[in-house]
Design a protein around this motif. Structure first.
Motif, PDB file in Angstrom:
ATOM      1  N   ILE A  33       0.996  -1.034  -0.152  1.00 42.44           N
ATOM      2  CA  ILE A  33      -0.066   0.126  -0.069  1.00 42.44           C
ATOM      3  C   ILE A  33       1.131   0.970   0.048  1.00 42.44           C
ATOM      4  O   ILE A  33       1.899   1.300   0.393  1.00 42.44           O
ATOM      5  CB  ILE A  33      -0.505   0.180   1.150  1.00 42.44           C
ATOM      6  N   LEU A  59      -4.030   1.710  -3.500  1.00 49.61           N
ATOM      7  CA  LEU A  59      -4.829   1.987  -2.447  1.00 49.61           C
ATOM      8  C   LEU A  59      -4.629   1.098  -1.181  1.00 49.61           C
ATOM      9  O   LEU A  59      -4.887   1.060   0.035  1.00 49.61           O
ATOM     10  CB  LEU A  59      -5.750   2.375  -2.992  1.00 49.61           C
ATOM     11  N   SER A  60      -5.458  -0.656  -1.989  1.00 50.44           N
ATOM     12  CA  SER A  60      -4.908  -1.130  -0.876  1.00 50.44           C
ATOM     13  C   SER A  60      -5.044  -2.887  -1.339  1.00 50.44           C
ATOM     14  O   SER A  60      -4.764  -2.964  -2.447  1.00 50.44           O
ATOM     15  CB  SER A  60      -6.928  -2.071  -0.634  1.00 50.44           C
ATOM     16  N   LYS A  75      -5.162   3.696  -7.878  1.00 46.64           N
ATOM     17  CA  LYS A  75      -5.618   4.516  -8.403  1.00 46.64           C
ATOM     18  C   LYS A  75      -4.071   5.162  -9.603  1.00 46.64           C
ATOM     19  O   LYS A  75      -3.503   4.714  -9.508  1.00 46.64           O
ATOM     20  CB  LYS A  75      -5.581   5.702  -7.865  1.00 46.64           C
ATOM     21  N   VAL A  89     -10.001   4.442 -10.368  1.00 44.54           N
ATOM     22  CA  VAL A  89      -9.764   3.697  -9.559  1.00 44.54           C
ATOM     23  C   VAL A  89      -9.727   1.894 -10.088  1.00 44.54           C
ATOM     24  O   VAL A  89     -11.422   1.809 -10.327  1.00 44.54           O
ATOM     25  CB  VAL A  89     -10.361   3.421  -7.896  1.00 44.54           C
TER      26      VAL A  89
END
Length: 275
Positions: A33, A59-60, A75, A89
């Motif tokens: 991340i 992002l994750s 992103k 995204v």
């Protein structure tokens, strides 16, 4: 510490890491991340359309229960100079983490004739590369030439990616030009026209000189260097990237125009030779 170095540049000695001969999906697509990558998409050689730059930020990250897949939320921001941005995204799922990471997404008559190698690039990243042998003539469409995977930085990236039509008008490059990870940062992040100009800028030193001088530029792509006298006569032409020293001591003392050209711009600087 940030390294202002070039991507995909060979070091003089190719080093194989611990006997590895390829990279797995888990090694190539190992992100955390906050990791940030920027990819430059070059336009065809005969086009005046500017480069596009895609910045990807993780992002994750979700690892499946059997630990054989990773799901990333990313992103993605595309920047087309001078001022066009678009953001989305996306979700990317990497499966079969222990399997060999594939380099090709199509069939090509050149695939069976390609060679491969592994080495550390100038940013210290392990790279797996496939490239045509000296006797290979890749003229059928589509094909990729000089294709790369990078440990922890994804891929595939292409020196030239032919999509349709006769070469060289159809050639693209898909290059990783910047990353920021827990292992460090390398390259230059492009977000403004000033960044583009800075990345394309080149330096001449010493200047004035006796005719032997060095050209240094920050671009990661091939540059066409031309030297003209004040009448416009072409005196020297050479292709290079990064840094090169030129011996033009045979030229008379005077003022010359040094031009450097890549896919996106033509830059000119005054060169002074004294004896």
């Amino acid at each position: 510490m940030k390294k202002h170095l070039l991507f995909l540049v060979f070091i003089s000695i190719i080093t194989i890491a611990q006997g590895q001969s390829t990279l797995t999906n888990g090694q190539v697509y190992d992100f955390d991340i906050g990791d940030t990558l920027q990819i430059r998409y070059n336009t065809p050689w005969n086009s005046q359309v500017p480069y596009k730059y895609e910045t990807r930020v993780v992002l994750s990250k979700t690892i499946t229960t059997n630990s054989d897949s990773i799901i990333y939320t990313i992103k993605s921001t595309f920047y087309t100079p001078p001022s066009t941005f678009s953001t989305s995204v996306i979700t990317s799922t990497i499966t079969n983490l222990s399997a060999i990471a594939p380099l090709y997404n199509n069939t090509s008559p050149c695939m069976g004739m390609l060679l491969d190698t592994m080495y550390f690039n100038s940013c210290g990243i392990l790279v797996y590369k496939k490239y045509p042998g000296p006797s290979v003539s890749c003229t059928s469409q589509p094909f990729q030439q000089n294709t790369y995977l990078m440990k922890g930085l994804g891929g595939p990236y292409f020196d030239y990616f032919a999509v349709a039509g006769p070469p060289p008008e159809n050639y693209y490059k898909i290059e990783l030009i910047y990353y920021s990870k827990n292992i460090g940062t390398c390259g230059s992040l492009i977000t403004t026209t000033k960044d583009v100009e800075k990345n394309d800028e080149f330096y001449i030193y010493p200047n004035p000189s006796t005719g032997r001088f060095t050209i240094k530029n920050a671009s990661v792509i091939d540059q066409l260097i031309k030297l003209f006298d004040l009448t416009g006569k072409l005196l020297l032409e050479q292709t290079t990237k990064g840094e090169i020293t030129i011996d033009a001591t045979y030229l008379k003392a005077g003022i010359y125009n040094l031009q450097i050209k890549n896919l996106g711009a033509v830059l000119n600087k005054k060169l002074i030779i004294t004896h």
